[in-house]
Design a protein around this motif. Sequence first.
Motif, PDB file in Angstrom:
ATOM      1  N   MET A   1       0.647  -1.023  -0.013  1.00 32.44           N
ATOM      2  CA  MET A   1       0.053   0.005   0.256  1.00 32.44           C
ATOM      3  C   MET A   1       0.967   1.378  -0.003  1.00 32.44           C
ATOM      4  O   MET A   1       1.799   1.164   0.794  1.00 32.44           O
ATOM      5  CB  MET A   1      -0.903   0.009   1.184  1.00 32.44           C
ATOM      6  N   ALA A   2       0.671   2.014  -1.091  1.00 27.41           N
ATOM      7  CA  ALA A   2       1.365   3.523  -0.856  1.00 27.41           C
ATOM      8  C   ALA A   2       1.184   4.378   0.326  1.00 27.41           C
ATOM      9  O   ALA A   2       0.036   4.416   0.747  1.00 27.41           O
ATOM     10  CB  ALA A   2       0.972   4.282  -2.212  1.00 27.41           C
ATOM     11  N   THR A   3       2.365   4.854   0.661  1.00 28.94           N
ATOM     12  CA  THR A   3       2.277   5.893   1.944  1.00 28.94           C
ATOM     13  C   THR A   3       1.865   7.328   1.246  1.00 28.94           C
ATOM     14  O   THR A   3       1.899   7.461   0.052  1.00 28.94           O
ATOM     15  CB  THR A   3       3.664   6.149   2.126  1.00 28.94           C
ATOM     16  N   SER A   4       0.894   7.716   2.169  1.00 33.22           N
ATOM     17  CA  SER A   4       0.494   9.073   1.804  1.00 33.22           C
ATOM     18  C   SER A   4       1.648   9.983   2.045  1.00 33.22           C
ATOM     19  O   SER A   4       2.456  10.002   3.038  1.00 33.22           O
ATOM     20  CB  SER A   4      -0.835   9.422   2.634  1.00 33.22           C
ATOM     21  N   PRO A   5       1.285  11.308   1.279  1.00 33.64           N
ATOM     22  CA  PRO A   5       2.330  12.285   1.360  1.00 33.64           C
ATOM     23  C   PRO A   5       2.583  12.912   2.889  1.00 33.64           C
ATOM     24  O   PRO A   5       3.633  13.350   3.107  1.00 33.64           O
ATOM     25  CB  PRO A   5       1.782  13.492   0.504  1.00 33.64           C
ATOM     26  N   GLU A   6       1.391  12.743   3.601  1.00 34.09           N
ATOM     27  CA  GLU A   6       1.405  13.194   5.079  1.00 34.09           C
ATOM     28  C   GLU A   6       2.203  12.500   5.972  1.00 34.09           C
ATOM     29  O   GLU A   6       2.842  12.801   6.913  1.00 34.09           O
ATOM     30  CB  GLU A   6      -0.116  13.557   5.604  1.00 34.09           C
ATOM     31  N   THR A   7       2.340  11.260   5.681  1.00 39.55           N
ATOM     32  CA  THR A   7       2.985  10.208   6.652  1.00 39.55           C
ATOM     33  C   THR A   7       4.497   9.729   6.126  1.00 39.55           C
ATOM     34  O   THR A   7       5.043   8.867   6.828  1.00 39.55           O
ATOM     35  CB  THR A   7       2.117   8.978   7.026  1.00 39.55           C
ATOM     36  N   GLU A   8       4.804   9.803   4.941  1.00 40.11           N
ATOM     37  CA  GLU A   8       6.066   9.193   4.437  1.00 40.11           C
ATOM     38  C   GLU A   8       7.333   9.657   4.933  1.00 40.11           C
ATOM     39  O   GLU A   8       8.179   9.181   5.154  1.00 40.11           O
ATOM     40  CB  GLU A   8       6.055   9.191   2.936  1.00 40.11           C
ATOM     41  N   LEU A  28      -2.218  21.645   0.817  1.00 37.86           N
ATOM     42  CA  LEU A  28      -2.022  20.119   1.119  1.00 37.86           C
ATOM     43  C   LEU A  28      -0.808  20.078   2.233  1.00 37.86           C
ATOM     44  O   LEU A  28       0.010  20.701   2.421  1.00 37.86           O
ATOM     45  CB  LEU A  28      -1.155  19.545  -0.226  1.00 37.86           C
ATOM     46  N   THR A  29      -1.285  19.127   3.074  1.00 34.04           N
ATOM     47  CA  THR A  29      -0.478  18.774   4.071  1.00 34.04           C
ATOM     48  C   THR A  29       0.389  17.618   3.648  1.00 34.04           C
ATOM     49  O   THR A  29      -0.468  16.640   3.184  1.00 34.04           O
ATOM     50  CB  THR A  29      -1.323  18.612   5.497  1.00 34.04           C
ATOM     51  N   PHE A  30       1.746  17.710   3.799  1.00 36.88           N
ATOM     52  CA  PHE A  30       2.483  16.550   3.521  1.00 36.88           C
ATOM     53  C   PHE A  30       3.617  16.545   4.540  1.00 36.88           C
ATOM     54  O   PHE A  30       3.465  16.857   5.516  1.00 36.88           O
ATOM     55  CB  PHE A  30       2.860  16.896   1.830  1.00 36.88           C
ATOM     56  N   SER A  31       4.811  15.835   4.236  1.00 31.37           N
ATOM     57  CA  SER A  31       5.879  15.702   5.310  1.00 31.37           C
ATOM     58  C   SER A  31       7.258  15.903   4.319  1.00 31.37           C
ATOM     59  O   SER A  31       7.508  15.567   3.180  1.00 31.37           O
ATOM     60  CB  SER A  31       5.798  14.455   5.861  1.00 31.37           C
ATOM     61  N   ARG A  32       8.168  16.202   5.077  1.00 33.61           N
ATOM     62  CA  ARG A  32       9.478  16.127   4.545  1.00 33.61           C
ATOM     63  C   ARG A  32      10.421  15.349   5.592  1.00 33.61           C
ATOM     64  O   ARG A  32      10.181  15.164   6.708  1.00 33.61           O
ATOM     65  CB  ARG A  32      10.272  17.569   4.590  1.00 33.61           C
ATOM     66  N   ARG A  33      11.480  14.836   4.960  1.00 34.23           N
ATOM     67  CA  ARG A  33      12.544  14.058   5.634  1.00 34.23           C
ATOM     68  C   ARG A  33      13.210  14.804   6.841  1.00 34.23           C
ATOM     69  O   ARG A  33      13.129  15.971   7.001  1.00 34.23           O
ATOM     70  CB  ARG A  33      13.408  13.377   4.682  1.00 34.23           C
ATOM     71  N   PHE A 129      16.201   9.966  -4.303  1.00 37.60           N
ATOM     72  CA  PHE A 129      17.008   8.746  -4.473  1.00 37.60           C
ATOM     73  C   PHE A 129      16.377   7.741  -3.393  1.00 37.60           C
ATOM     74  O   PHE A 129      16.562   6.574  -3.505  1.00 37.60           O
ATOM     75  CB  PHE A 129      18.496   9.123  -4.054  1.00 37.60           C
ATOM     76  N   ASP A 130      15.645   8.297  -2.324  1.00 35.14           N
ATOM     77  CA  ASP A 130      15.019   7.293  -1.549  1.00 35.14           C
ATOM     78  C   ASP A 130      13.719   6.955  -1.736  1.00 35.14           C
ATOM     79  O   ASP A 130      13.099   5.980  -1.336  1.00 35.14           O
ATOM     80  CB  ASP A 130      14.822   7.838   0.063  1.00 35.14           C
ATOM     81  N   GLY A 131      13.162   7.111  -3.057  1.00 36.81           N
ATOM     82  CA  GLY A 131      11.951   6.736  -3.730  1.00 36.81           C
ATOM     83  C   GLY A 131      10.779   7.351  -3.381  1.00 36.81           C
ATOM     84  O   GLY A 131       9.788   7.233  -3.943  1.00 36.81           O
ATOM     85  N   THR A 132      11.037   8.570  -2.416  1.00 37.56           N
ATOM     86  CA  THR A 132       9.825   9.386  -2.150  1.00 37.56           C
ATOM     87  C   THR A 132       9.918  10.632  -3.111  1.00 37.56           C
ATOM     88  O   THR A 132      10.971  10.884  -3.617  1.00 37.56           O
ATOM     89  CB  THR A 132       9.840   9.719  -0.665  1.00 37.56           C
ATOM     90  N   LYS A 133       8.776  11.280  -3.199  1.00 38.00           N
ATOM     91  CA  LYS A 133       8.425  12.296  -4.127  1.00 38.00           C
ATOM     92  C   LYS A 133       9.124  13.698  -3.704  1.00 38.00           C
ATOM     93  O   LYS A 133       9.106  13.988  -2.578  1.00 38.00           O
ATOM     94  CB  LYS A 133       7.209  12.593  -4.543  1.00 38.00           C
ATOM     95  N   THR A 134       9.687  14.523  -4.617  1.00 38.88           N
ATOM     96  CA  THR A 134      10.157  15.901  -4.118  1.00 38.88           C
ATOM     97  C   THR A 134       9.018  16.877  -3.901  1.00 38.88           C
ATOM     98  O   THR A 134       8.252  16.680  -5.075  1.00 38.88           O
ATOM     99  CB  THR A 134      11.286  16.248  -4.921  1.00 38.88           C
ATOM    100  N   TYR A 135       9.158  17.941  -3.339  1.00 39.93           N
ATOM    101  CA  TYR A 135       7.933  18.689  -3.209  1.00 39.93           C
ATOM    102  C   TYR A 135       8.639  20.050  -3.104  1.00 39.93           C
ATOM    103  O   TYR A 135       9.628  20.339  -2.472  1.00 39.93           O
ATOM    104  CB  TYR A 135       7.135  18.712  -1.737  1.00 39.93           C
ATOM    105  N   GLY A 136       8.090  21.164  -4.039  1.00 45.20           N
ATOM    106  CA  GLY A 136       8.834  22.421  -4.145  1.00 45.20           C
ATOM    107  C   GLY A 136       8.535  23.434  -3.055  1.00 45.20           C
ATOM    108  O   GLY A 136       7.970  23.147  -2.033  1.00 45.20           O
ATOM    109  N   GLY A 137       8.748  24.683  -3.693  1.00 43.55           N
ATOM    110  CA  GLY A 137       8.662  25.772  -2.804  1.00 43.55           C
ATOM    111  C   GLY A 137       7.269  26.353  -2.454  1.00 43.55           C
ATOM    112  O   GLY A 137       7.442  27.564  -1.674  1.00 43.55           O
TER     113      GLY A 137
END
Length: 360
Positions: A1-8, A28-33, A129-137
């Motif tokens: 199951m794909a992880t949601s942007p908010e919890t990855e 949009l609520t998402f998450s950064r490393r 590189f970790d497979g998660t998507k990049t989010y911009g500014g």
Amino acid sequence: MATSPETEHPVKAFGYAARDTSGTLSPLTFSRRATGEKDVRFKVLYCGICHSDLHFIKNEWGFTTYPVTPGHEIVGIVTEVGNKVEKFKIGDKVGVGCLVGSCRSCENCAVDFEQYCPKQVLTYGVPNFDGTKTYGGYSDHMVSDEHFVLRWPENLPLDAGAPLLCAGITTYSPLRYFGLDKPGMKIGVVGLGGLGHVAVKMAKAFGAEVTVFSTTPAKKQESLVGLKADHFIVSKDEKEMQSVAGTLDGIIDTVSATHPIAPLLNALKAQGKLILVGAPEKPLEVAAFSLIMGRKIVGGSNIGGLKETQEMLDFAAEHGITADVEVIPIDYVNTAMERLLKSDVRYRFVIDVANSLKAE
């Protein structure tokens, strides 16, 4: 199951994103490393709107995955650094442009041309590189490896300087690489939009005599008076085009609509160079003899590497070069995109992220 942007990732983030090909942007609520040992985290203060953002949110290039948070002209202030970061500290003003990753080991990376790395990671909308998507500014904060973070010159305005991270380097790099940066050279700039108006400023700062080519006669005044170009040519007027035949050392062509390039090649001196930084959808038609008979070159250029981008920012600060901008709140962004589609902006929108983006 794909992880949601908010919890990855562990660090909560908030921004504006498009969710489908309508390109409509909404919160949009998402998450950064978490901040890695070589990472710089910063609060986003301003983010420019590039025409690429418009193409991307509407999937006009065919590889957008949703949701997508655009923005690659990002400036802000450092809030956290990893324990192995050497170039930045908390409180520093910084920028991030079109790239947040590259392999760092190929031939291109080895000579500071990360923009041509086959494994480059764009600032938004692609797998990192970790497979998660990049989010911009178009978001409250960013995190990036320090190699892809730029030191912001103290006397360069944050808002009007932000578009230089794309438009500035896109025009500075070909002028430098193709040797069109020598005082006294005669340089043409085709198109007077977000890229073109910065190209004029860059070429003038190098000491060039600048000719603007536009299909819009009404832009003559702003070219000659506002941007201090030396000459203005209506490119659909055959007589005017003939008057500059064989006079230019180089031309930076910023137009992304389909247009004839034979008249531009005719404007070049022998050994002249026509450099494309706009990307028309249809293939170009070039008569071989138009190149052979003057040893002329048609080339292309895409942004710049990190070393050169830093050099460009320092050059812009030294020469007082900024983009001409209209600063907007983030809730105006969809209207701004509609206006951008109609070229109804002089010449770049910049989002005042810090003062207008509020987490819901």
